[in-house]
Structures are given as structure tokens and as C-alpha cells.
Design a protein around this motif. Sequence first.
Motif, short mmCIF file in Angstrom:
data_model
loop_
_atom_site.label_atom_id
_atom_site.label_comp_id
_atom_site.label_asym_id
_atom_site.label_seq_id
_atom_site.Cartn_x
_atom_site.Cartn_y
_atom_site.Cartn_z
N LEU A 1 0.83 -1.20 0.00
CA LEU A 1 0.00 0.00 0.00
C LEU A 1 0.87 1.25 0.00
CD1 LEU A 1 -2.60 -1.23 2.61
CD2 LEU A 1 -3.00 -0.90 0.19
N ARG B 1 -2.41 2.96 -10.33
CA ARG B 1 -2.52 4.17 -9.52
C ARG B 1 -1.91 5.37 -10.22
NH1 ARG B 1 -0.56 3.25 -3.54
NH2 ARG B 1 -1.27 5.39 -3.37
N ILE C 1 -6.99 11.13 -5.71
CA ILE C 1 -7.24 10.14 -4.65
C ILE C 1 -6.48 8.83 -4.90
CG2 ILE C 1 -9.32 9.21 -5.74
CD1 ILE C 1 -10.46 8.94 -2.88
N ALA D 1 -3.45 7.57 -0.02
CA ALA D 1 -3.66 6.27 0.63
C ALA D 1 -4.98 5.57 0.26
CB ALA D 1 -3.54 6.44 2.13
N PRO D 2 -6.12 6.28 0.22
CA PRO D 2 -7.37 5.57 -0.09
C PRO D 2 -7.32 4.87 -1.44
CG PRO D 2 -7.84 7.80 0.65
CD PRO D 2 -6.36 7.70 0.50
N GLY D 3 -6.67 5.51 -2.41
CA GLY D 3 -6.55 4.94 -3.74
C GLY D 3 -5.84 3.60 -3.72
N PHE E 1 -5.98 1.33 -1.37
CA PHE E 1 -6.92 0.30 -0.94
C PHE E 1 -7.91 -0.03 -2.07
CE2 PHE E 1 -5.48 1.79 3.18
CZ PHE E 1 -5.36 0.59 3.87
N ILE E 2 -8.41 1.03 -2.74
CA ILE E 2 -9.39 0.83 -3.80
C ILE E 2 -8.79 -0.01 -4.93
CG2 ILE E 2 -10.81 1.99 -5.54
CD1 ILE E 2 -10.91 4.41 -3.57
#
Lengths: 196, 201
Positions: free
Chosen positions: A28, A148, A169, A173-175, A177-178
Motif C-alpha cells: 500500500l 494508480r 485520490i 492512501a485511499p486509492g 486500498f481501492i
Amino acid sequence: MNKLRLIWKGLIKENPTFVLLLGMCPTLGTTTSAMNGMGMGLATMAVLILSNIVISCVKNIIPDKVRIPSFIVIIASFVTVVQLCMQAYVPELYKTLGVFIPLIVVNCIILGRAEAFASKNGPLDSALDGLGIGLGFTLSLTVIGAVREMLGSGAIFGHRFITGDGMLIFVLAPGAFIVLGYLMVLFNKLTAKQRQ
Amino acid sequence: MVLVLLGITFVSSAAVGFVYRVTEEPIEQAKQANVKSALAEVLPAFDESVSQELVLDELALTVHTATQQGQTVGYAVETATKNGFSGLIRMMVGFDAEGNVLNVKVLEHNETPGLGSKMADEGNPLLTSFQGKNPASMKLSVRKDGGEVDALTAATISSRAYVDAVARAYNAYLQASGNEGTDVTTGATGQHAQQEGESYE
């Protein structure tokens, strides 16, 4: 044939990122671009192969009780070696990966393979296992990084193909996970038959 | 059992020590090359440079005085700030002999990719607000705080840190060059600076 299967296994059936779900922290953290993901994957692979070989060679002289500390010492030494070498010969990459290199020490993939494979098999097989798992990790990180980077900065391996900003995004960080979640779904869908 | 563990740690540390000895020189060279290329980017042509260490507000700064045929053509200050969004930001600021900012190069930062990381891009608003100007003649803070520096969109903390580092570099330049001038201070650096327990006024 059997040897080839050892490598193949790390790529698909026991892919560390998408199937075993090991080493999530560097996955991540470092995959903000394809280049960073690949660099991290290669550094991990180098440590994995070296530590697998050495652990497999010394497995018989290590008493069971001090097994884990011994493995950690060996792994940590190799990480330091890789870190020093990167600092000396590829300073640009070292700058971007920075803090994540020392963290390879506590990457569960490496200790996991030492425990599950290298401490039970010969040096050659262990090296191949390290190569396979390492390649699987590198490939996964590169793919996550590439997705990403494409969505987040509109570039691939540093070459921009759109002007202006991407969807920010995906770089944050959220990207991570997605993208990881969706790629995991895709990977497991594609390989579902093969793994049965 | 203990002996085996001792043996392993001994051999491992010997191996690490050996690699350290081998890579010590290339690492030093890589660092030097880094500084040299940064110097070339922030200064006009020069044939000699002398470096000097200073300590301002507990942070070590290096001032490189560049001369061309005995004539001082500019100063490059390796500056740093702890006010960034994550971790230390190290920058190299080039001044001409009169104290005007020539160019700024960010050497090291861990700012958010896509937001604060833009401080290292070519022609970003922070850089262009400083280029060609003398920090003493400016209101040194971002527009949001009533200053004259254009901030990066959505990265106010990083922008404030950038201004802080340039101000620090200017003060180091004053000290090193012996030029007349008063130290500059940054305006309200906001909550983040206060959290760190530092004051600027």
C-alpha cells in the motif's frame, strides 16, 4: 519441469499480494507509481532469494528454539546490505523508497517463506521459491503502481499522457486500498479455474 | 543454542561491516554529485565554491559561496525546515551577490504525492513567486496568511514550510555574506508551527 512449477507457483497460485495477502504494508505504501512499485518489488526479491538460500544452507545447525531470531538476524543483514548497495549505486531510487527499505526486515513474506519453505528444502529449490514469490510480488506491485499512476497522475513509468491533474485520490492512501481491492477481485476471477 | 545464535550474529555483522566498507565511498560520491548538480542548477556559472556550516534555530545549514575568477557571483544555501507535512524538507536556495533569489531546488521531501510534492516541480507557483526577488523586500508568507507568496493549491502546510526554509536560507546568506540587512521572519506560520513549539516572531 518441477523447478519451473516452483517459480510459476509464486506468480499465480501463491501470489503473495493477491492470494496470500502478505506484505500489505509496503504494497500500500510504495505503489504510488509503477517505478516505485517495481523498485520495491525487486529489492524485496533480492533479499528474499539471498535469505532463502542462506537459511536453507544453515537450517540443520540452527536449533529449533532460536529459529526465529536467527532468521531475523540473517534477513536484517541482507536488508542492510541491499540498502547500502542501493544508496551507493541507485541513489535516485533509494530517495523515493527511503523508509520502506528497512521495513523489508519485518515483511511477512520473507519470514513466511523462510519458515514455510527454506527451512524444509534445499538451497536450489529455496532460491527458486524466492525467485517465484519475488517475481509475483514485483509483478503485483508494478501493476498496482501502474494503475494508480495512470489514474492518479495520468502517467505511466513517469511518461505523462494527459495534461493537467489526474484523480488525486488514487495517488493518496485511499486509492491504494481501492486499486488493491479491485485488482484482487480481478486476479482471483481470472485465476479461479487454474487454482482448483 | 546460544553459541549458534552468537555465531550467526557474528558472521552477519561481519558481512554487513564488509559491505559498509565497500559502499562507503560510492555513497559519499553519490551525495557529493547530488550537491554538485544542485549547485549548478541554482547558481550562475562559477569556477570555485567554498562551503561553510552554520546553525540557525537548531538546524544545520551549509552555505556555498561561489566565485568566478575571484569575484563572488552567488551563494547557495542548503536549508531545511521541520514544518513540512511529513518529515524534514531539505532545499537548496541560490542567491546572487545582491541577495536576489535565483533558483530553488528541493533536495529531499516526503510531502503528499500530488499535493505538497508539487513544490519540487519546475515552475511551480512557490518557486516563481521567489525567483528574481529579494526576500527582504517581500512579505514572507503565503497569500492566505496575508503575504506575497503564491501557495500550492490545497497544500498550505507544505507551502508555509517552503517559505520558512527560504527565509532561513536568506538569514544564513546574510550571515555568510556579511551584507547589510535585517533578518527576515515568516508571518503567521499557522497552527502547525505552533504545534512544533517553535515561534518566529
